[in-house]
Design a protein around this motif. Structure first.
Motif, PDB file in Angstrom:
ATOM      1  N   PRO A   1       0.836  -1.204   0.000  1.00  0.00           N
ATOM      2  CA  PRO A   1       0.000   0.000   0.000  1.00  0.00           C
ATOM      3  C   PRO A   1       0.872   1.255   0.000  1.00  0.00           C
ATOM      4  O   PRO A   1       2.087   1.187   0.167  1.00  0.00           O
ATOM      5  CB  PRO A   1      -0.795  -0.125   1.313  1.00  0.00           C
ATOM      6  N   GLU A   2       0.236   2.407  -0.152  1.00  0.00           N
ATOM      7  CA  GLU A   2       0.927   3.689  -0.152  1.00  0.00           C
ATOM      8  C   GLU A   2       1.773   3.842   1.108  1.00  0.00           C
ATOM      9  O   GLU A   2       1.367   3.451   2.196  1.00  0.00           O
ATOM     10  CB  GLU A   2      -0.114   4.809  -0.212  1.00  0.00           C
ATOM     11  N   GLY A   3       2.967   4.410   0.964  1.00  0.00           N
ATOM     12  CA  GLY A   3       3.834   4.617   2.113  1.00  0.00           C
ATOM     13  C   GLY A   3       5.287   4.688   1.708  1.00  0.00           C
ATOM     14  O   GLY A   3       5.623   4.661   0.537  1.00  0.00           O
ATOM     15  N   SER A   4       6.158   4.789   2.696  1.00  0.00           N
ATOM     16  CA  SER A   4       7.603   4.834   2.487  1.00  0.00           C
ATOM     17  C   SER A   4       8.205   3.580   3.100  1.00  0.00           C
ATOM     18  O   SER A   4       7.901   3.240   4.247  1.00  0.00           O
ATOM     19  CB  SER A   4       8.183   6.086   3.146  1.00  0.00           C
ATOM     20  N   TYR A   5       9.063   2.898   2.353  1.00  0.00           N
ATOM     21  CA  TYR A   5       9.583   1.613   2.800  1.00  0.00           C
ATOM     22  C   TYR A   5      11.082   1.521   2.538  1.00  0.00           C
ATOM     23  O   TYR A   5      11.610   2.191   1.655  1.00  0.00           O
ATOM     24  CB  TYR A   5       8.901   0.459   2.045  1.00  0.00           C
ATOM     25  N   ARG A   6      11.748   0.660   3.274  1.00  0.00           N
ATOM     26  CA  ARG A   6      13.144   0.312   3.033  1.00  0.00           C
ATOM     27  C   ARG A   6      13.220  -1.210   3.052  1.00  0.00           C
ATOM     28  O   ARG A   6      12.750  -1.840   3.993  1.00  0.00           O
ATOM     29  CB  ARG A   6      14.070   0.903   4.096  1.00  0.00           C
ATOM     30  N   VAL A   7      13.808  -1.782   2.015  1.00  0.00           N
ATOM     31  CA  VAL A   7      13.927  -3.241   1.940  1.00  0.00           C
ATOM     32  C   VAL A   7      15.064  -3.671   2.846  1.00  0.00           C
ATOM     33  O   VAL A   7      16.179  -3.155   2.741  1.00  0.00           O
ATOM     34  CB  VAL A   7      14.193  -3.698   0.487  1.00  0.00           C
ATOM     35  N   ALA A   8      14.771  -4.588   3.753  1.00  0.00           N
ATOM     36  CA  ALA A   8      15.800  -5.076   4.684  1.00  0.00           C
ATOM     37  C   ALA A   8      16.789  -5.966   3.953  1.00  0.00           C
ATOM     38  O   ALA A   8      16.401  -6.767   3.096  1.00  0.00           O
ATOM     39  CB  ALA A   8      15.140  -5.859   5.820  1.00  0.00           C
ATOM     40  N   GLU A   9      18.068  -5.815   4.287  1.00  0.00           N
ATOM     41  CA  GLU A   9      19.110  -6.648   3.697  1.00  0.00           C
ATOM     42  C   GLU A   9      19.075  -8.019   4.349  1.00  0.00           C
ATOM     43  O   GLU A   9      18.809  -8.142   5.545  1.00  0.00           O
ATOM     44  CB  GLU A   9      20.472  -5.999   3.861  1.00  0.00           C
ATOM     45  N   ASP A  10      19.389  -9.055   3.571  1.00  0.00           N
ATOM     46  CA  ASP A  10      19.451 -10.409   4.101  1.00  0.00           C
ATOM     47  C   ASP A  10      20.725 -10.580   4.910  1.00  0.00           C
ATOM     48  O   ASP A  10      21.820 -10.349   4.412  1.00  0.00           O
ATOM     49  CB  ASP A  10      19.448 -11.432   2.957  1.00  0.00           C
TER      50      ASP A  10
END
Length: 79
Positions: free
Chosen positions: A68-77
């Motif tokens: 959905p709408e928003g601000s995200y950061r993909v977590a590193e493995d």
């Protein structure tokens, strides 16, 4: 409609717009080992327009299509 071709250096996907009234030009996606390019001819200038996407950006785009709408950061493995 779309086509897929495997070339020496890249996989090439061409998306063909077959819709009604407002058709856009074909889009060509070149998948290289370290990046993706997206190309389309600009009908006003008849010149090829190209953008280059890093593999990280591609992964973020893939994630974004399902959120959905928003601000995200993909977590590193963690390794």
């Amino acid at each position: 409609m779309f086509t897929i071709e495997h070339d020496f250096e890249a996989t090439i996907i061409t998306l063909i717009d077959e819709g009604t009234p407002f058709l856009q030009g074909d889009i060509t996606i070149n998948a290289f080992q370290d990046c993706i390019t997206v190309e389309q001819v600009d009908p006003q200038t008849d010149r090829l327009q190209r953008i280059t996407i890093s593999m990280t950006q591609l992964q973020e785009l893939q994630s974004a299509l399902n959120l959905p709408e928003g601000s995200y950061r993909v977590a590193e493995d963690p390794e």
